[in-house]
Design an enzyme around this catalytic site. Structure first.
Site, PDB file in Angstrom:
ATOM      1  N   LYS A  12       0.817  -1.215   0.000  1.00  0.00           N
ATOM      2  CA  LYS A  12       0.000   0.000   0.000  1.00  0.00           C
ATOM      3  C   LYS A  12       0.854   1.271   0.000  1.00  0.00           C
ATOM      4  CE  LYS A  12      -4.047  -1.995   2.369  1.00  0.00           C
ATOM      5  NZ  LYS A  12      -4.904  -1.849   3.583  1.00  0.00           N
ATOM      6  N   TYR A  52     -12.676  -1.963  -3.399  1.00  0.00           N
ATOM      7  CA  TYR A  52     -13.111  -2.103  -2.003  1.00  0.00           C
ATOM      8  C   TYR A  52     -14.633  -2.051  -1.860  1.00  0.00           C
ATOM      9  CZ  TYR A  52      -8.554  -1.932   0.421  1.00  0.00           C
ATOM     10  OH  TYR A  52      -7.309  -2.218   0.941  1.00  0.00           O
ATOM     11  N   ASN A 115      -1.743   0.254   7.049  1.00  0.00           N
ATOM     12  CA  ASN A 115      -1.234  -1.031   7.536  1.00  0.00           C
ATOM     13  C   ASN A 115      -0.404  -1.773   6.492  1.00  0.00           C
ATOM     14  OD1 ASN A 115      -3.302  -1.816   5.898  1.00  0.00           O
ATOM     15  ND2 ASN A 115      -4.565  -2.715   7.507  1.00  0.00           N
ATOM     16  N   HIS A 118      -2.205  -5.287   1.622  1.00  0.00           N
ATOM     17  CA  HIS A 118      -3.516  -5.911   1.434  1.00  0.00           C
ATOM     18  C   HIS A 118      -3.293  -7.360   1.045  1.00  0.00           C
ATOM     19  CE1 HIS A 118      -7.550  -6.802  -0.066  1.00  0.00           C
ATOM     20  NE2 HIS A 118      -6.927  -7.437  -1.053  1.00  0.00           N
ATOM     21  N   GLU A 129      -9.892 -10.632  -7.292  1.00  0.00           N
ATOM     22  CA  GLU A 129      -8.921  -9.540  -7.147  1.00  0.00           C
ATOM     23  C   GLU A 129      -7.765  -9.662  -8.140  1.00  0.00           C
ATOM     24  OE1 GLU A 129      -9.819  -8.635  -2.394  1.00  0.00           O
ATOM     25  OE2 GLU A 129      -7.840  -9.392  -2.991  1.00  0.00           O
TER      26      GLU A 129
HETATM   27  N1  UDP Z   1      -9.624  -0.149   7.579  1.00  0.00           N
HETATM   28  C1  UDP Z   1      -9.653   1.090   8.171  1.00  0.00           C
HETATM   29  N2  UDP Z   1     -10.349   1.235   9.354  1.00  0.00           N
HETATM   30  C2  UDP Z   1     -10.968   0.193   9.956  1.00  0.00           C
HETATM   31  C3  UDP Z   1     -10.937  -1.066   9.341  1.00  0.00           C
HETATM   32  C4  UDP Z   1     -10.243  -1.205   8.148  1.00  0.00           C
HETATM   33  O1  UDP Z   1      -9.094   2.039   7.655  1.00  0.00           O
HETATM   34  O2  UDP Z   1     -11.558   0.376  11.031  1.00  0.00           O
HETATM   35  C5  UDP Z   1      -8.904  -0.300   6.298  1.00  0.00           C
HETATM   36  C6  UDP Z   1      -7.564  -1.001   6.468  1.00  0.00           C
HETATM   37  O3  UDP Z   1      -6.633  -0.381   5.582  1.00  0.00           O
HETATM   38  C7  UDP Z   1      -7.868  -2.409   6.014  1.00  0.00           C
HETATM   39  C8  UDP Z   1      -8.907  -2.163   4.922  1.00  0.00           C
HETATM   40  O4  UDP Z   1      -9.674  -1.080   5.411  1.00  0.00           O
HETATM   41  O5  UDP Z   1      -6.702  -3.073   5.558  1.00  0.00           O
HETATM   42  C9  UDP Z   1      -9.804  -3.313   4.608  1.00  0.00           C
HETATM   43  O6  UDP Z   1     -10.408  -3.759   5.803  1.00  0.00           O
HETATM   44  P1  UDP Z   1     -10.521  -5.310   6.144  1.00  0.00           P
HETATM   45  O7  UDP Z   1     -11.403  -5.450   7.311  1.00  0.00           O
HETATM   46  O8  UDP Z   1     -10.873  -6.069   4.900  1.00  0.00           O
HETATM   47  O9  UDP Z   1      -9.019  -5.671   6.616  1.00  0.00           O
HETATM   48  P2  UDP Z   1      -7.883  -6.539   5.926  1.00  0.00           P
HETATM   49  O10 UDP Z   1      -8.553  -7.609   5.126  1.00  0.00           O
HETATM   50  O11 UDP Z   1      -7.088  -5.600   5.073  1.00  0.00           O
HETATM   51  O12 UDP Z   1      -7.073  -7.071   7.072  1.00  0.00           O
HETATM   52 MG    MG Z   2     -10.074  -7.556   3.746  1.00  0.00          MG
END
Ligand code: UDP
Ligand code: MG
Length: 136
Positions: A12, A52, A115, A118, A129
């Site tokens: 990212k 997303y 974080n 992805h 994807e």
């Molecule tokens: N995210 C965020 N705030 C939150 C939860 C998620 O900004 O409270 C963002 C974060 O970058 C995350 C992405 O949204 O990686 C997608 O969320 P998901 O729950 O799918 O997490 P992931 O699969 O990336 O662990």
């Molecule tokens: Mg996710």
């Protein structure tokens, strides 16, 4: 029985910006992933919204799409035995605070939104994807 899979990984903007592309790729390779395809791109917000879409009702959706389109990203097809699960394990928890030692998000993640990586969350979504970014 062997189950070689492919999964989609994205380095990212926060990680690309901090020049962590090489170190993160090294973590994938040293954990047995083959980088089957890769490209460095920057996407439009509209593309991030599409990618997303599953999160469109979440309060963080708009910021998340702004963020993913805010700078260069590296999208990769990773290949390995049980790649989807193995990548989720190597990435660590969504919030770097909760990520365990040895994971990418523990090592490099700044916050729940920044974080660093992805990863597809199921074999079905991995196919969707991978097609999203690599369908020629
Ligand atoms: N995210 C965020 N705030 C939150 C939860 C998620 O900004 O409270 C963002 C974060 O970058 C995350 C992405 O949204 O990686 C997608 O969320 P998901 O729950 O799918 O997490 P992931 O699969 O990336 O662990
Ligand atoms: Mg996710």
């Amino acid at each position: 029985m062997s189950n070689i899979e492919q999964t989609l990984s994205i380095i990212k903007p926060d990680a690309v910006e901090r020049n962590l592309e090489g170190e993160i790729k090294e973590m994938f390779k040293s954990n047995g992933f083959q980088i089957f395809k890769e490209k460095k791109i920057q996407i439009e917000k509209a593309e991030a919204e599409k990618f997303y879409k599953v999160h469109e009702t979440k309060p963080f959706y708009n910021d998340l799409c702004d963020y993913l389109s805010s700078g260069p990203i590296v999208v990769m097809i990773l290949q390995k035995e049980n790649a989807v699960k193995a990548n989720r394990e190597l990435m660590g928890a969504t919030n770097p605070i909760d990520a365990v030692d040895g994971t990418i998000r523990k090592k490099y993640g700044i916050s729940i939104d920044k974080n660093s990586v992805h990863g597809s969350d199921s074999a079905e979504n991995a196919k969707i994807e991978i097609d999203f970014f690599f369908k020629d």
